[in-house]
Design a protein around this motif. Structure first.
Motif, short mmCIF file in Angstrom:
data_model
loop_
_atom_site.label_atom_id
_atom_site.label_comp_id
_atom_site.label_asym_id
_atom_site.label_seq_id
_atom_site.Cartn_x
_atom_site.Cartn_y
_atom_site.Cartn_z
N ALA A 196 9.31 -18.69 25.09
CA ALA A 196 9.30 -17.45 25.22
C ALA A 196 10.29 -16.68 26.15
CB ALA A 196 8.05 -16.63 25.56
N LEU A 197 10.60 -17.40 27.26
CA LEU A 197 11.42 -17.02 28.23
C LEU A 197 12.87 -17.09 27.53
CD1 LEU A 197 12.42 -16.27 31.04
CD2 LEU A 197 12.61 -18.63 31.58
N ALA A 198 13.15 -18.17 26.53
CA ALA A 198 14.39 -18.71 26.10
C ALA A 198 14.75 -17.42 25.09
CB ALA A 198 14.42 -19.97 25.47
N LEU A 199 13.82 -16.98 24.03
CA LEU A 199 13.94 -16.24 23.37
C LEU A 199 14.11 -14.58 23.92
CD1 LEU A 199 11.11 -17.15 20.92
CD2 LEU A 199 13.44 -17.31 20.35
N ARG A 200 13.51 -14.36 24.97
CA ARG A 200 13.57 -12.98 25.37
C ARG A 200 15.15 -12.96 26.02
NH1 ARG A 200 11.34 -11.90 30.98
NH2 ARG A 200 13.05 -13.30 31.66
N ASP A 201 15.59 -13.83 26.88
CA ASP A 201 16.83 -13.88 27.42
C ASP A 201 18.00 -13.91 26.44
OD1 ASP A 201 15.31 -13.62 29.75
OD2 ASP A 201 15.73 -15.94 30.28
N SER A 202 17.75 -14.83 25.49
CA SER A 202 18.78 -15.01 24.53
C SER A 202 19.01 -13.47 23.72
CB SER A 202 18.39 -16.02 23.27
OG SER A 202 18.30 -17.44 24.06
N SER A 203 17.98 -13.03 23.22
CA SER A 203 17.89 -11.69 22.77
C SER A 203 18.55 -10.76 23.42
CB SER A 203 16.45 -11.07 22.04
OG SER A 203 15.73 -11.00 23.25
N THR A 204 18.43 -10.75 24.83
CA THR A 204 19.01 -9.73 25.50
C THR A 204 20.44 -10.07 25.76
OG1 THR A 204 17.10 -9.58 27.16
CG2 THR A 204 19.46 -9.15 28.18
N MET A 205 21.02 -11.43 25.65
CA MET A 205 22.55 -11.65 25.57
C MET A 205 23.02 -11.37 24.35
SD MET A 205 23.35 -12.76 28.41
CE MET A 205 22.44 -12.98 30.30
N LEU A 206 22.33 -11.27 23.18
CA LEU A 206 22.42 -11.14 21.90
C LEU A 206 22.93 -9.62 21.93
CD1 LEU A 206 23.24 -11.54 19.03
CD2 LEU A 206 20.85 -11.24 18.55
N ARG A 207 22.10 -8.65 22.46
CA ARG A 207 22.28 -7.32 22.54
C ARG A 207 23.60 -6.80 23.17
NH1 ARG A 207 16.69 -7.09 23.37
NH2 ARG A 207 16.88 -6.68 25.61
N ARG A 208 23.77 -7.75 24.49
CA ARG A 208 25.10 -7.42 25.44
C ARG A 208 26.01 -7.55 24.53
NH1 ARG A 208 28.15 -11.09 27.76
NH2 ARG A 208 29.43 -10.32 29.41
N ASN A 209 26.33 -8.93 23.83
CA ASN A 209 27.57 -9.26 23.11
C ASN A 209 27.74 -8.20 21.70
OD1 ASN A 209 28.56 -11.76 24.42
ND2 ASN A 209 26.44 -12.35 23.67
N LEU A 210 26.57 -7.71 21.26
CA LEU A 210 26.82 -6.79 19.98
C LEU A 210 27.47 -5.32 20.55
CD1 LEU A 210 23.71 -7.64 17.91
CD2 LEU A 210 26.04 -8.17 17.62
N LEU A 211 26.60 -5.01 21.70
CA LEU A 211 27.29 -3.63 22.47
C LEU A 211 28.95 -4.12 22.91
CD1 LEU A 211 24.42 -2.55 24.69
CD2 LEU A 211 25.39 -1.67 22.82
N HIS A 212 29.08 -5.10 23.20
CA HIS A 212 30.84 -5.28 23.42
C HIS A 212 31.53 -5.18 22.28
CE1 HIS A 212 30.67 -7.56 27.65
NE2 HIS A 212 29.82 -6.39 27.69
N ALA A 213 30.94 -5.68 21.15
CA ALA A 213 31.80 -5.72 19.96
C ALA A 213 31.74 -4.28 19.38
CB ALA A 213 31.03 -6.64 19.05
N ARG A 214 30.89 -3.67 19.68
CA ARG A 214 30.64 -2.00 19.19
C ARG A 214 31.74 -1.22 19.98
NH1 ARG A 214 25.42 1.35 19.32
NH2 ARG A 214 25.86 1.38 21.41
N ARG A 215 31.65 -1.41 21.44
CA ARG A 215 32.51 -0.61 22.13
C ARG A 215 33.99 -1.07 22.22
NH1 ARG A 215 28.45 -0.76 27.66
NH2 ARG A 215 26.86 0.25 26.89
N TYR A 216 34.49 -2.31 21.85
CA TYR A 216 35.85 -2.72 21.77
C TYR A 216 35.82 -3.30 20.40
CZ TYR A 216 34.98 -2.00 26.69
OH TYR A 216 34.53 -1.67 27.92
N PRO A 217 35.91 -2.58 19.28
CA PRO A 217 35.94 -3.14 18.12
C PRO A 217 37.52 -3.47 17.67
CG PRO A 217 36.05 -0.78 17.74
CD PRO A 217 35.85 -1.06 19.26
#
Length: 262
Positions: free
Chosen positions: A5-26
């Motif tokens: 559960a910890l791995a899934l929670r933290d991985s989803s947080t890191m995924l959102r971070r990387n998608l936000l970076h891709a959206r802000r710097y396309p």
């Protein structure tokens, strides 16, 4: 919380971070996406009749579109993952990964977030390039629904394999420019594969270079699946390449990531 559960929670947080970076710097993703689209338009509208005449004996641009699009879908994946290498290298050089190492988060979630985000971007890029191909005349009327699913599955698996390689390149590179240069084979290899012409149309001395590399069997498999033609031994060769590159990239990235900073 359990480790899973910890791995899934933290991985989803890191995924959102990387998608936000891709959206802000396309800009990086868009620039890499433009390469296969421009090559598609160039080879179809400028060289299409000549290339189709050389392959099939008669000028037929529609046949060459059908031949070309599957290869450019694989090339799109290679282009997109260069952005992954640059992004990972930026995280390393800017110190954010060193900061993540000191935080109470699942250690592997940082890499999982990068990989998952990159695979999603690669799939979206493939869909966009495929849409351009359909818009200019690509048709897959002979493929069954199962063959479409198999082709899509192979594209995702290939994206996963190249992404892990790109993550390893990014972690091992001293800066973003070096990461971009180190990842250039991911664009160069499709150029010397069966993307633009069949392998047997190449000079004899060059054919082994084009044949014994990961892109050619993957291209021939996707091409066969989408066009409803035989794929022969290329199917298991493509899957074997994908699994081998995934394992290599995973263990390489894990080794560099776990290495004590100097």
């Amino acid at each position: 919380m359990s480790n899973l559960a910890l791995a899934l929670r933290d991985s989803s947080t890191m995924l959102r971070r990387n998608l936000l970076h891709a959206r802000r710097y396309p800009s990086l993703t868009l620039n890499l996406l433009l390469t296969p689209i421009m090559l598609l338009l160039l080879f179809v509208y400028i060289f299409g009749d000549t290339m189709s005449a050389g392959i099939g004996g008669a000028p037929d641009r529609s046949e060459y579109i059908a031949f070309l699009v599957p290869g450019l879908l694989l090339m799109t994946i290679g282009s997109t993952t260069i952005g992954t290498a640059v992004s990972v290298s930026n995280d390393m050089t800017e110190g954010i990964i060193a900061r993540f190492r000191t935080m109470a988060i699942h250690r592997g979630s940082v890499l999982v977030g990068h990989v998952t985000g990159s695979v999603l971007q690669a799939v979206i890029s493939v869909v966009l390039v495929g849409a351009v191909g359909v818009a200019i005349g690509f048709r897959s009327t002979d493929a069954t629904a199962l063959e479409w699913i198999a082709a899509f599955g192979l594209l995702v698996l290939f994206a996963l394999a190249l992404t892990w390689i790109a993550v390893g390149m990014g972690l091992a590179s001293p800066n973003a420019e070096a990461a971009s240069n180190n990842a250039l084979p991911l664009i160069f290899l499709p150029l010397i594969s069966s993307t633009f012409v069949p392998v047997d149309a190449m000079p004899g001395w060059f054919q082994p270079i084009a044949e014994y590399q990961p892109f050619t069997p993957a291209i021939e498999t996707v091409r066969g699946l989408l066009l409803g033609t035989e794929i022969g031994h290329n199917g298991w060769l493509a899957v074997a390449w994908c699994l081998a590159l995934t394992a290599l990239g995973y263990f390489w990235a894990k080794s560099v990531f776990n290495r004590d900073p100097k």
